[in-house]
Each structure stands twice: as structure tokens, then as C-alpha cells.
Design an enzyme around this catalytic site. Structure first.
Site, PDB file in Angstrom:
ATOM      1  N   SER A 128       0.796  -1.247   0.000  1.00  0.00           N
ATOM      2  CA  SER A 128       0.000   0.000   0.000  1.00  0.00           C
ATOM      3  C   SER A 128       0.814   1.276   0.000  1.00  0.00           C
ATOM      4  CB  SER A 128      -0.908   0.028   1.224  1.00  0.00           C
ATOM      5  OG  SER A 128      -2.057  -0.695   0.962  1.00  0.00           O
TER       6      SER A 128
ATOM      7  N   LYS B  53       0.444   3.440  -2.911  1.00  0.00           N
ATOM      8  CA  LYS B  53      -0.745   4.297  -3.079  1.00  0.00           C
ATOM      9  C   LYS B  53      -0.384   5.781  -2.971  1.00  0.00           C
ATOM     10  CE  LYS B  53      -3.661   0.535  -1.449  1.00  0.00           C
ATOM     11  NZ  LYS B  53      -4.434  -0.048  -0.339  1.00  0.00           N
TER      12      LYS B  53
ATOM     13  N   TYR C 200      -3.811  -2.235 -10.179  1.00  0.00           N
ATOM     14  CA  TYR C 200      -3.744  -2.091  -8.710  1.00  0.00           C
ATOM     15  C   TYR C 200      -2.853  -3.182  -8.095  1.00  0.00           C
ATOM     16  CZ  TYR C 200      -5.306  -2.249  -3.829  1.00  0.00           C
ATOM     17  OH  TYR C 200      -5.334  -2.289  -2.456  1.00  0.00           O
TER      18      TYR C 200
ATOM     19  N   TYR D 297      -3.900   2.842   8.191  1.00  0.00           N
ATOM     20  CA  TYR D 297      -5.147   2.089   8.387  1.00  0.00           C
ATOM     21  C   TYR D 297      -5.933   2.733   9.522  1.00  0.00           C
ATOM     22  CZ  TYR D 297      -2.141  -0.961   5.669  1.00  0.00           C
ATOM     23  OH  TYR D 297      -1.281  -1.447   4.723  1.00  0.00           O
TER      24      TYR D 297
ATOM     25  N   VAL E 119       1.139  -3.788   3.953  1.00  0.00           N
ATOM     26  CA  VAL E 119       1.095  -5.080   4.648  1.00  0.00           C
ATOM     27  C   VAL E 119       2.342  -5.942   4.401  1.00  0.00           C
ATOM     28  CG1 VAL E 119      -1.424  -5.212   4.846  1.00  0.00           C
ATOM     29  CG2 VAL E 119      -0.280  -6.190   2.838  1.00  0.00           C
TER      30      VAL E 119
HETATM   31  N1  GLU Z   1      -2.533  -5.257  -2.079  1.00  0.00           N
HETATM   32  C1  GLU Z   1      -3.052  -5.246  -0.740  1.00  0.00           C
HETATM   33  C2  GLU Z   1      -4.557  -5.356  -0.763  1.00  0.00           C
HETATM   34  O1  GLU Z   1      -5.172  -4.841  -1.616  1.00  0.00           O
HETATM   35  C3  GLU Z   1      -2.618  -3.963  -0.119  1.00  0.00           C
HETATM   36  C4  GLU Z   1      -2.842  -4.010   1.307  1.00  0.00           C
HETATM   37  C5  GLU Z   1      -2.016  -3.005   2.052  1.00  0.00           C
HETATM   38  O2  GLU Z   1      -0.783  -2.984   1.999  1.00  0.00           O
HETATM   39  O3  GLU Z   1      -2.679  -2.230   2.732  1.00  0.00           O
HETATM   40  O4  GLU Z   1      -5.142  -6.013   0.063  1.00  0.00           O
END
Ligand code: GLU
Length: 304
Positions: free
Chosen positions: A63, A66, A188, A240, A258
């Protein structure tokens, strides 16, 4: 400031405290990484690199990517972007479907999965070869060819895509999704599957510590005003539903993934990336967060 001594002290303290968590197991390819790895790289605004531990080992940034995709899309849409995605902390798990329903298809922020899917959808509307262009963009930010999309991780997520696919269909049902779902999900999963080491990741975040100007790409990546907004989003939404706790304990804008990585910035001073795969129950790396807490304690300054 002797950053090398500082991060070495932090590293030693973490190794003796040895806080443990659990490696993310919902992406099988990530579940297999060696949980004992731990590294940290700090990059100051002159481009000096300070590293300790496994700071040169590539890991799945997940993530954290992002932030890069938001950075690509933000200047293309400006404030119009915020009609499709909000800028509020979610206070809910990053892959919540319930929240998306009661907020009528407008995700809380660009960093939870639903919001990141909207950003990737917007990116697909503006870039013809999104995966290549994301990689090129991050390489440019880091000032070297460092990005690798790990196809096993990408396929692993694609084979366990039920929840992200559900989120995408949900967004579509609220007319908040323009491109074919499969195509956007592929992009994604690919950007989440990017691997980099701590040095390159910290370099790729350097512009956010420097009012939007990258000393590695040697150009303005975001205006000062846009860079401030991305930092505000990282501070309030980057961890998060533990963003408040991170702001309280550490006090730096940052983003976790994650895979166990955290990238963060101390505006006008440095960017830093920390990585250790074991996560707490909120999905944040136990050692990385503790390391940043110790670091800001020792620095005796944070944002506040
Ligand atoms: N590719 C992971 C998902 O979509 C990203 C999760 C993350 O790192 O928050 O679940």
C-alpha cells in the site's frame, strides 16, 4: 545531526526489545518471507543515505505505492478528485465493504483499498500504459532503476482477489468507476506488488519532505500546496485505522503497507523507510512503528 549513529542506536534497541507480530498471510506469496528481517534507511535533503540492517533487501511495498499513484493522479484532476474520494480517516479496516455502502460509494480516503481503487481507476483514464508509467515514475523519483513488479506476488493477489473485486463492483454500482474492472484491478495488484529496498523507497519519498521538489528527479513533482495535502493525508490516513496512534506516538506523515514497510517524511529534514514483515492486528509493522517512535523520541522533534 549524526543520523547514522541515531539509526544504529534505534536498530540495536529494537533488536533487544524484539517486539513480535504476525506476517500478513492473506497474500500467500508474502506469507513466506523471513520474518526476522529488519532494515532502515534515512535520506537527508542533500541526498546522503544512512542505512542499517536489511536496508538493501527489496521487499513488497504494497500500500505504500498508493502514495505514488496518488501523486501521479493529483495534478491531473486537482480538487475534482475529491468528488470521488474523501479525505477523512476511515476508522475502519482498510478493506471494509460496509463503510463503502453506507457512504454511498465515496471511499473515505485515497489510502484505504476502495479509495486506492478509485485512484487507480483515475490513473487508468489518464495513462495509456499505467503499470510501465507507474514504474518509470517511481524510478524517476528515486533517481535510479530500482522498481520491480514481482509477478508471483501480483498473481498471488489476483488469485485471492474476491474482496478487492467486490469493492470495485460496489464502486461501479455507484458510478464511481470508469474503466473495466479487470484492467484496473490488474494495475492495482501490479503497483502493490512493486518491490524496492529501504534506500530507494526513502529516496522516492524525498520530494514530500522537500515541498514537492525532488532532488533525485531534479524537478518539481508536486506543487508545494499539493505536497502539503499529500502529507496531511498520510498523517491522518496513512496507517489504516491506527493513524491517530501513529500521529500520537511518532508524529510524522507516512504510509505503511502489509509487506511490513513504512515510508515517512520529516518535512524540510529527511525521508525514511523502515521494513520488518511482522504486523500488529491493525496491519502495521510492529518493529517499523516502534523504530520510528524511538527515532522521533531521540531526535526530540517531530512535526509538533
Ligand atoms: N494489495 C493489498 C490489498 O489490496 C494492499 C494491502 C495493504 O498494503 O494495505 O489487500
Amino acid at each position: 545531526m549524526d543520523y547514522q549513529t541515531l539509526i544504529e542506536e534505534v536498530y540495536q534497541e529494537i533488536q533487544s526489545e524484539n517486539p513480535r507480530g504476525k506476517v500478513a498471510d492473506y497474500i500467500p506469496e508474502i506469507a513466506g518471507v523471513n520474518p526476522d528481517q529488519f532494515g532502515m534507511a534515512l535520506v537527508d535533503l542533500e541526498g546522503n543515505v544512512f542505512g542499517v540492517g536489511d536496508y538493501q533487501v527489496p521487499f513488497s511495498i504494497q500500500s505504500i505505492s498508493k502514495v505514488h499513484t496518488l501523486t501521479m493522479v493529483f495534478p491531473k484532476f486537482n480538487t475534482q478528485l475529491w468528488s470521488r474520494v474523501n479525505v477523512e480517516p476511515s476508522g475502519n479496516p482498510f478493506n471494509s465493504i460496509a463503510q463503502l455502502e453506507y457512504e454511498k460509494g465515496i471511499p473515505r480516503n485515497p489510502f484505504i483499498n476502495a479509495g486506492a481503487l478509485v485512484i487507480t481507476d483515475a490513473l487508468c483514464s489518464k495513462f495509456d500504459h499505467p503499470v510501465e508509467q507507474i514504474s518509470t515514475f517511481i524510478n524517476d523519483l528515486a533517481g535510479e532503476n530500482c522498481v520491480r513488479v514481482n509477478q508471483e506476488v501480483m498473481n498471488s493477489e489476483k488469485n485471492h482477489a474476491a474482496r478487492n473485486t467486490a469493492l470495485a463492483y460496489f464502486l461501479k454500482s455507484y458510478q464511481n468507476f470508469d474503466n473495466p474492472i479487470e484492467q484496473v484491478l490488474d494495475v492495482y495488484f501490479s503497483h502493490c506488488a512493486i518491490e524496492m529496498n529501504c534506500v530507494d523507497l526513502a529516496r522516492s519519498f524525498s520530494f514530500l519532505a522537500n515541498d514537492g521538489y525532488s532532488i533525485f528527479a531534479k524537478r518539481e513533482i508536486l506543487t508545494e500546496s499539493h505536497a502539503r495535502r499529500v502529507n496531511a493525508l498520510m498523517l491522518t490516513c496513512g496507517f489504516y485505522d491506527e493513524a491517530g496512534e501513529f500521529a500520537y506516538r511518532v508524529g510524522m506523515p507516512g504510509k505503511s503497507g502489509v509487506g511490513g514497510g513504512v515510508a515517512a517524511v520529516m518535512p524540510h529534514k529527511f525521508s525514511i523507510a523502515v521494513w520488518s514483515p511482522e504486523l500488529n492486528e491493525k496491519g502495521n509493522s510492529v518493529k517499523s512503528i516502534r523504530a520510528l517512535e524511538l527515532l522521533t523520541d531521540k531526535l526530540s522533534f517531530s512535526l509538533f
